[in-house]
Design a protein around this motif. Structure first.
Motif, PDB file in Angstrom:
ATOM      1  N   SER A 184      39.228  39.229  48.928  1.00 24.44           N
ATOM      2  CA  SER A 184      38.589  38.156  49.574  1.00 24.44           C
ATOM      3  C   SER A 184      38.866  36.878  48.849  1.00 24.44           C
ATOM      4  CB  SER A 184      37.042  38.539  49.411  1.00 24.44           C
ATOM      5  OG  SER A 184      36.642  38.484  47.952  1.00 24.44           O
ATOM      6  N   ILE A 185      38.545  35.763  49.436  1.00 18.95           N
ATOM      7  CA  ILE A 185      38.902  34.342  49.099  1.00 18.95           C
ATOM      8  C   ILE A 185      37.602  33.595  49.315  1.00 18.95           C
ATOM      9  CG2 ILE A 185      40.122  32.334  49.163  1.00 18.95           C
ATOM     10  CD1 ILE A 185      41.494  34.564  47.913  1.00 18.95           C
ATOM     11  N   ALA A 186      36.973  33.253  48.328  1.00 18.86           N
ATOM     12  CA  ALA A 186      35.901  32.008  48.671  1.00 18.86           C
ATOM     13  C   ALA A 186      36.335  31.012  49.182  1.00 18.86           C
ATOM     14  CB  ALA A 186      34.826  32.163  47.218  1.00 18.86           C
ATOM     15  N   VAL A 187      35.437  30.174  49.706  1.00 21.51           N
ATOM     16  CA  VAL A 187      35.785  28.792  50.396  1.00 21.51           C
ATOM     17  C   VAL A 187      35.995  27.902  49.372  1.00 21.51           C
ATOM     18  CG1 VAL A 187      34.853  27.042  51.728  1.00 21.51           C
ATOM     19  CG2 VAL A 187      34.412  29.467  52.301  1.00 21.51           C
ATOM     20  N   ALA A 188      35.265  27.719  48.419  1.00 22.84           N
ATOM     21  CA  ALA A 188      35.346  26.675  47.201  1.00 22.84           C
ATOM     22  C   ALA A 188      36.712  26.617  46.575  1.00 22.84           C
ATOM     23  CB  ALA A 188      34.521  26.324  46.451  1.00 22.84           C
ATOM     24  N   ALA A 189      37.809  25.888  46.605  1.00 21.67           N
ATOM     25  CA  ALA A 189      39.065  26.188  45.907  1.00 21.67           C
ATOM     26  C   ALA A 189      39.713  24.763  45.719  1.00 21.67           C
ATOM     27  CB  ALA A 189      39.956  27.055  46.629  1.00 21.67           C
ATOM     28  N   ALA A 190      40.629  24.816  44.365  1.00 24.23           N
ATOM     29  CA  ALA A 190      41.326  23.578  44.351  1.00 24.23           C
ATOM     30  C   ALA A 190      42.269  23.427  43.420  1.00 24.23           C
ATOM     31  CB  ALA A 190      40.194  22.323  43.818  1.00 24.23           C
ATOM     32  N   THR A 241      39.672  42.256  35.844  1.00 23.23           N
ATOM     33  CA  THR A 241      38.256  41.859  35.288  1.00 23.23           C
ATOM     34  C   THR A 241      37.213  42.071  36.484  1.00 23.23           C
ATOM     35  OG1 THR A 241      39.400  39.894  34.198  1.00 23.23           O
ATOM     36  CG2 THR A 241      36.973  39.773  34.457  1.00 23.23           C
ATOM     37  N   ALA A 242      36.198  42.609  36.061  1.00 20.57           N
ATOM     38  CA  ALA A 242      35.047  43.104  37.088  1.00 20.57           C
ATOM     39  C   ALA A 242      34.153  41.983  36.978  1.00 20.57           C
ATOM     40  CB  ALA A 242      34.415  44.334  36.699  1.00 20.57           C
ATOM     41  N   VAL A 243      33.475  41.499  38.432  1.00 19.93           N
ATOM     42  CA  VAL A 243      32.593  40.567  38.336  1.00 19.93           C
ATOM     43  C   VAL A 243      31.512  41.120  39.359  1.00 19.93           C
ATOM     44  CG1 VAL A 243      32.085  38.401  39.247  1.00 19.93           C
ATOM     45  CG2 VAL A 243      34.533  38.903  38.465  1.00 19.93           C
ATOM     46  N   PRO A 244      30.388  41.177  38.781  1.00 16.80           N
ATOM     47  CA  PRO A 244      29.030  41.647  39.889  1.00 16.80           C
ATOM     48  C   PRO A 244      28.949  40.836  41.283  1.00 16.80           C
ATOM     49  CG  PRO A 244      28.305  41.312  37.733  1.00 16.80           C
ATOM     50  CD  PRO A 244      29.807  40.618  37.604  1.00 16.80           C
ATOM     51  N   ALA A 245      28.466  41.423  42.183  1.00 20.93           N
ATOM     52  CA  ALA A 245      28.431  40.753  43.585  1.00 20.93           C
ATOM     53  C   ALA A 245      27.600  39.491  43.460  1.00 20.93           C
ATOM     54  CB  ALA A 245      27.702  41.703  44.447  1.00 20.93           C
ATOM     55  N   GLY A 246      28.056  38.709  43.817  1.00 20.31           N
ATOM     56  CA  GLY A 246      27.621  37.188  43.970  1.00 20.31           C
ATOM     57  C   GLY A 246      27.673  36.050  42.732  1.00 20.31           C
ATOM     58  N   ALA A 247      28.624  36.709  41.787  1.00 19.02           N
ATOM     59  CA  ALA A 247      28.786  36.060  40.675  1.00 19.02           C
ATOM     60  C   ALA A 247      30.063  35.443  40.659  1.00 19.02           C
ATOM     61  CB  ALA A 247      28.541  37.020  39.354  1.00 19.02           C
ATOM     62  N   ARG A 248      30.385  34.555  39.753  1.00 22.43           N
ATOM     63  CA  ARG A 248      31.605  33.870  39.558  1.00 22.43           C
ATOM     64  C   ARG A 248      31.899  33.936  38.039  1.00 22.43           C
ATOM     65  NH1 ARG A 248      31.090  34.338  44.024  1.00 22.43           N
ATOM     66  NH2 ARG A 248      31.422  32.871  45.754  1.00 22.43           N
ATOM     67  N   ILE A 249      33.294  34.173  37.672  1.00 23.13           N
ATOM     68  CA  ILE A 249      33.728  34.198  36.376  1.00 23.13           C
ATOM     69  C   ILE A 249      34.983  33.641  36.361  1.00 23.13           C
ATOM     70  CG2 ILE A 249      34.700  35.637  34.415  1.00 23.13           C
ATOM     71  CD1 ILE A 249      32.910  37.863  35.235  1.00 23.13           C
ATOM     72  N   THR A 250      35.161  32.451  35.375  1.00 24.83           N
ATOM     73  CA  THR A 250      36.328  31.758  35.217  1.00 24.83           C
ATOM     74  C   THR A 250      37.180  32.247  34.058  1.00 24.83           C
ATOM     75  OG1 THR A 250      35.335  29.725  36.177  1.00 24.83           O
ATOM     76  CG2 THR A 250      37.299  29.421  34.947  1.00 24.83           C
ATOM     77  N   ARG A 251      38.698  32.308  34.243  1.00 24.43           N
ATOM     78  CA  ARG A 251      39.501  32.906  33.044  1.00 24.43           C
ATOM     79  C   ARG A 251      40.750  31.740  33.146  1.00 24.43           C
ATOM     80  NH1 ARG A 251      35.695  35.033  31.851  1.00 24.43           N
ATOM     81  NH2 ARG A 251      35.135  37.369  31.481  1.00 24.43           N
ATOM     82  N   SER A 252      41.123  31.689  32.056  1.00 25.23           N
ATOM     83  CA  SER A 252      42.418  30.881  32.059  1.00 25.23           C
ATOM     84  C   SER A 252      43.381  31.415  31.071  1.00 25.23           C
ATOM     85  CB  SER A 252      42.028  29.501  31.291  1.00 25.23           C
ATOM     86  OG  SER A 252      40.967  28.665  32.016  1.00 25.23           O
ATOM     87  N   PRO A 279      40.117  42.566  44.829  1.00 20.61           N
ATOM     88  CA  PRO A 279      40.371  41.493  44.277  1.00 20.61           C
ATOM     89  C   PRO A 279      39.642  40.470  45.045  1.00 20.61           C
ATOM     90  CG  PRO A 279      42.397  42.557  44.832  1.00 20.61           C
ATOM     91  CD  PRO A 279      41.376  43.363  45.334  1.00 20.61           C
ATOM     92  N   ALA A 280      39.117  39.484  44.307  1.00 20.08           N
ATOM     93  CA  ALA A 280      38.338  38.309  44.707  1.00 20.08           C
ATOM     94  C   ALA A 280      38.628  37.108  43.950  1.00 20.08           C
ATOM     95  CB  ALA A 280      36.930  38.543  44.819  1.00 20.08           C
ATOM     96  N   LEU A 281      39.540  36.151  44.745  1.00 21.86           N
ATOM     97  CA  LEU A 281      39.932  34.762  44.048  1.00 21.86           C
ATOM     98  C   LEU A 281      38.948  33.881  44.702  1.00 21.86           C
ATOM     99  CD1 LEU A 281      41.786  33.108  42.467  1.00 21.86           C
ATOM    100  CD2 LEU A 281      43.340  33.117  44.264  1.00 21.86           C
ATOM    101  N   ALA A 282      38.123  33.072  43.973  1.00 21.67           N
ATOM    102  CA  ALA A 282      37.160  32.062  44.588  1.00 21.67           C
ATOM    103  C   ALA A 282      37.846  30.544  44.207  1.00 21.67           C
ATOM    104  CB  ALA A 282      35.905  31.887  43.739  1.00 21.67           C
TER     105      ALA A 282
END
Length: 360
Positions: free
Chosen positions: A5-11, A79-90, A120-123
């Motif tokens: 899945s891909i979230a709408v916000a991206a840059a 990396t696991a992320v709960p439903a509705g949450a966002r995590i940033t990694r660099s 996978p889910a990349l936002a």
């Protein structure tokens, strides 16, 4: 079945030296930052160099995402992320040509990233050119300079081009955070003799070393006919060359071969890299490190302890014993485990700050 899945916000945030590099992935109307992605892969048309990558992971459903790139390098562990949450990694990635082994094919120009994992889910994804140091160490005004870890080695270290093979250097990047990148110049089949003699190898790597960079050297598996005096001199040449560039050499003893004695130990010359001339490679490496004041990662001792602890059957998964009757080269699982040992030693010996590594 995997879902992506891909979230709408991206840059994409790019440094001044880069042209606009949008990214796109998935279905629907993703933001401009995802225009150069497809379902599971992103390509950035950038020149060779070192780049910081920031990803935001997560979506409406629970997700689990990892990132790999270029020639099968593991860049971010799943990396696991709960439903509705966002995590940033660099993380920081080295882009070069050839993109894998120095004597191998050139590969695809630019930076290629693969978004994997069980769900996978990349936002969001952003890249920028990393700042390289002008002086030793990590300190500096503004953004912290990136420190490169150069790898000089053989097929047990290199970016292997295909499954089921993997070198520990291919897995090391996933254990490092933004600010440290791995430039893996290990090459299959190389000895200290051939690495120094091939212009695609040491003559190419040496000028790239900057003050404060680490250069890890693990060469032994292919020095089967190298006498002790030559082997020692070659190691000393590599150490001196790194220091002349202002880098920090680190000598690494070779990973063991999975070759058991009847008593369940690896106490034999085949396992512990004693060549046909009787040259005990790990012993020579330890001696050179002590004599020249070079940090030592005793990967022979570390991998020996791990393999023996797992036993004859359990240790098969670390190597390609079942797949190819190969007890020298590692599987992804084995390379990942051995990369973890290297990470631990880098921290223990204060070669990389603890805050710049990933644990677990």
């Amino acid at each position: 079945m995997r879902r992506f899945s891909i979230a709408v916000a991206a840059a994409v945030a790019l440094g001044t030296a880069l042209s606009s590099v949008p990214a796109h992935a998935g279905q629907g109307s993703g933001g401009p930052g995802l225009r150069h992605c497809t379902a599971g892969a992103c390509h950035f048309d950038v020149p060779p160099g070192t780049y910081d990558v920031r990803v935001t992971l997560g979506g409406e459903a629970a997700s689990s995402t990892g990132v790999s790139g270029e020639t099968r390098r593991s860049l971010l562990p799943e990396t696991a992320v709960p439903a509705g949450a966002r995590i940033t990694r660099s993380f920081t990635v080295n882009v070069r040509t050839p993109e894998g082994e120095p004597t191998g094919p050139e590969g695809t120009p630019g930076l290629d990233l693969r978004i994997g994992g069980s769900a996978p889910a990349l936002a969001d994804i952003r890249i920028s050119r990393a700042r390289l140091p002008r002086a030793p160490g990590f300190a500096g005004a503004g953004r912290t300079p990136v420190r490169q870890i150069f790898l000089v080695g053989d097929s047990t270290v290199c970016d292997q081009p295909g499954d089921p093979y993997s070198g520990w250097g291919q897995q090391l990047p996933q254990y490092l955070r933004k600010g440290v990148s791995v430039a893996n110049y290990a090459d299959s089949g190389e000895s200290t003799v051939t690495y120094l003699g091939n212009p695609q190898l040491w003559a190419t790597v040496r000028p790239l070393i900057r003050p404060g960079d680490l250069v890890l050297v693990q060469l032994a598996h292919n020095d089967k006919t190298t006498d002790e005096a030559t082997y020692r001199a070659n190691l000393e040449t590599l150490v001196a060359g790194v220091r002349e560039q202002g880098g920090q050499p680190v000598l690494v003893t070779p990973i063991v071969r999975r070759w058991f004695n009847p008593d369940g130990t690896l106490n034999n010359g085949t396992a512990l890299l004693v060549n046909g001339l009787g040259v005990d490679h790990p012993a020579v490496i330890r001696a050179v490190a002590a004599a020249r004041g070079v940090p030592l990662i005793d990967l022979t001792a570390k991998t020996k302890a791990l393999v023996e602890s797992l036993g004859v059957e359990g240790s098969k998964a670390l190597y390609l014993t079942n797949e190819a009757r190969d007890n020298t080269h590692t599987s992804v699982r084995g390379a990942t485990a051995y990369a973890g040992l290297v990470r631990d030693e880098l921290v223990t010996r204060h070669l990389v700050p603890k805050g710049l590594v990933r644990v677990g």
